[in-house]
Design an enzyme around this catalytic site. Structure first.
Site, PDB file in Angstrom:
ATOM      1  N   HIS A   1       0.863  -1.179   0.000  1.00 34.41           N
ATOM      2  CA  HIS A   1       0.000   0.000   0.000  1.00 34.41           C
ATOM      3  C   HIS A   1       0.900   1.229   0.000  1.00 34.41           C
ATOM      4  O   HIS A   1       1.215   1.778   1.040  1.00 34.41           O
ATOM      5  CB  HIS A   1      -0.943  -0.005   1.205  1.00 34.41           C
TER       6      HIS A   1
ATOM      7  N   ASP B   1      -4.887   2.229   1.803  1.00 34.81           N
ATOM      8  CA  ASP B   1      -5.204   1.608   3.101  1.00 34.81           C
ATOM      9  C   ASP B   1      -5.783   2.680   4.044  1.00 34.81           C
ATOM     10  O   ASP B   1      -6.758   2.447   4.761  1.00 34.81           O
ATOM     11  CB  ASP B   1      -3.961   0.945   3.709  1.00 34.81           C
TER      12      ASP B   1
ATOM     13  N   HIS C   1      11.959  -1.792 -25.321  1.00 38.82           N
ATOM     14  CA  HIS C   1      12.510  -3.153 -25.311  1.00 38.82           C
ATOM     15  C   HIS C   1      12.789  -3.612 -26.734  1.00 38.82           C
ATOM     16  O   HIS C   1      11.924  -3.550 -27.593  1.00 38.82           O
ATOM     17  CB  HIS C   1      11.516  -4.132 -24.674  1.00 38.82           C
TER      18      HIS C   1
ATOM     19  N   TYR D   1      -8.148   7.440 -17.700  1.00 34.95           N
ATOM     20  CA  TYR D   1      -9.114   8.286 -17.012  1.00 34.95           C
ATOM     21  C   TYR D   1      -9.186   9.662 -17.667  1.00 34.95           C
ATOM     22  O   TYR D   1      -8.199  10.150 -18.191  1.00 34.95           O
ATOM     23  CB  TYR D   1      -8.697   8.463 -15.547  1.00 34.95           C
TER      24      TYR D   1
ATOM     25  N   GLU E   1      -0.088   8.396  11.248  1.00 37.20           N
ATOM     26  CA  GLU E   1      -1.446   7.891  11.548  1.00 37.20           C
ATOM     27  C   GLU E   1      -2.345   8.909  12.245  1.00 37.20           C
ATOM     28  O   GLU E   1      -3.548   8.676  12.372  1.00 37.20           O
ATOM     29  CB  GLU E   1      -1.348   6.588  12.348  1.00 37.20           C
TER      30      GLU E   1
END
Ligand code: NI
Length: 392
Positions: free
Chosen positions: A103, A108, A245, A301, A370
């Site tokens: 994450h 998360d 590549h 998007y 946090e």
């Protein structure tokens, strides 16, 4: 509103540990886009335990909840749940146990903050002037984007969502500070896949070859002239070739070269125009070399356009909730975000939440503060309540 604000703040504090615990659990068990089976199961089970009005699984790995008090407006709140193919190097006690998956974009945190908002809103349900739809979506990180799939499956209907809000962590901003930007804030994003077909030969006999490496080099350089010479300097565009590549040895000219890249713009017209210019450039360069090409676009998007009224509304709500010193003006960026799909259908805003000083998103060592989490949960809940009580 002062009363409800302090109530929400107290609830955010009360549920702070539960929100942080959920974030750690999700962080430890990251899953890639469209593979969020355990994460969505966990969210589904936790929401079901709250006995909110409705909890549904949508698509394979999405979850949608509804908290309803009165008939009236419905506000959508959204979080994304997917992780990235990155090997974590944070050394945290709750670091990823899924090798090579992490994450690293804060999803998360987004998921646990929305769950926290659900805890709070459910407890003050009797005071809601309408309903709140909780959208836990899969696959923000992978085309075609979980948002586009959920919209097709009717996530914005029944009840009809009137406005939608989402948040994203932002590193190097004080934990829990809130950032707003009206108008076009994120870019459109499409993936480019180009193959150039030449003719193989000995490296010492280039005249017998059609050299796809030299041709591909020409294509890479010429594509940059679309940015510098074919589009307006006042209308930002990024064309990046991120992978090339081809070949196996020093002395063999290979038969083909593959290129992969991304294009970013801030409006649909430029997006369409530049995709045509890219093909024209590839065609011209390969034709001049006598080579052939295949050009494929994986549509991503659209640009993300924050509604100016609702952005201002949310910014004022943030000042009210956290004080003006904790609110900042966030910058427009050329990154992309599939929340853009919701904003093509409904007004709303996608705002940023400071995650403290740490390494950048999409790196192995990002470690968000946090303290961000209870603030993010509380503000989301407050914003929903305020919107339902407003005449917006
Ligand atoms: Ni993200």
């Amino acid at each position: 509103m002062a009363d409800i604000k302090s109530k929400i703040k107290k609830l955010a504090e009360k549920y702070s540990k539960e929100i942080i615990d959920l974030r750690r659990k999700i962080h430890r068990n990251p899953e890639l886009s469209f593979e969020e089976y355990e994460t969505s199961k966990l969210v589904y089970e936790k929401l079901s335990k709250l006995k909110i009005d409705r909890v549904q699984r949508v698509s394979q790995t999405g979850v949608v909840g509804l908290i309803k008090n009165k008939n009236g407006k419905c506000v959508g709140l959204r979080a994304d749940m997917d992780a990235l193919p990155i090997h974590e190097k944070t050394g945290l006690p709750f670091a990823s146990k899924n090798h090579g998956v992490m994450h690293a974009c804060g999803h998360d945190a987004h998921t646990s903050m929305l769950y926290g908002a659900a805890l709070i809103l459910n407890e003050i349900k009797a005071e809601l002037n309408g309903s709140v739809k909780l959208i836990f979506q899969p696959a923000e990180e992978k085309n075609p984007g979980g948002a586009s799939i959920l919209i097709k499956q009717g996530v914005l209907e029944n009840p009809k969502v009137n406005a939608i809000f989402g948040q994203h962590v932002m590193v190097d901003k004080p934990a829990g500070s809130l950032g707003f930007c009206e108008g076009v804030t994120f870019a459109s994003q499409d993936e480019l896949y180009i193959t150039i077909y030449g003719r193989q030969s000995h490296g010492a006999k280039p005249h017998k070859s059609i050299d796809p490496i030299v041709t591909a080099s020409g294509v890479v350089m010429a594509l940059q002239t679309i940015v510098s010479r074919n589009t307006s300097p006042y209308d930002p565009i990024v064309i990046t070739i991120g992978a090339i590549h081809g070949g196996t040895a020093t002395n063999i000219i290979p038969s083909e070269v593959k290129l992969m890249g991304t294009i970013r713009t801030l409006n649909e017209n430029l997006r369409k125009k530049s995709l045509k210019l890219i093909e024209r450039t590839i065609k011209g360069i390969t034709q001049a070399a006598g080579a052939k090409y295949k050009f494929e676009i994986s549509p991503g998007y659209p640009e993300l356009n924050n509604d100016s009224k609702l952005t201002d509304f949310a910014r004022k709500a943030a000042v009210d909730f956290s004080g003006s010193k904790n609110v900042f003006k966030s910058e427009r960026i050329m990154g992309a975000e599939d929340f853009a799909f919701y904003l093509k259908k409904k007004p709303g805003t996608f705002y940023r939440i400071g995650a403290g000083r740490t390494s950048d998103i999409h790196t192995q060592t990002i470690n968000i503060d946090e303290k961000t989490l209870p603030v993010g949960a509380g503000f989301m809940a407050y914003l929903a309540v305020k919107y339902l009580n407003s005449n917006q």
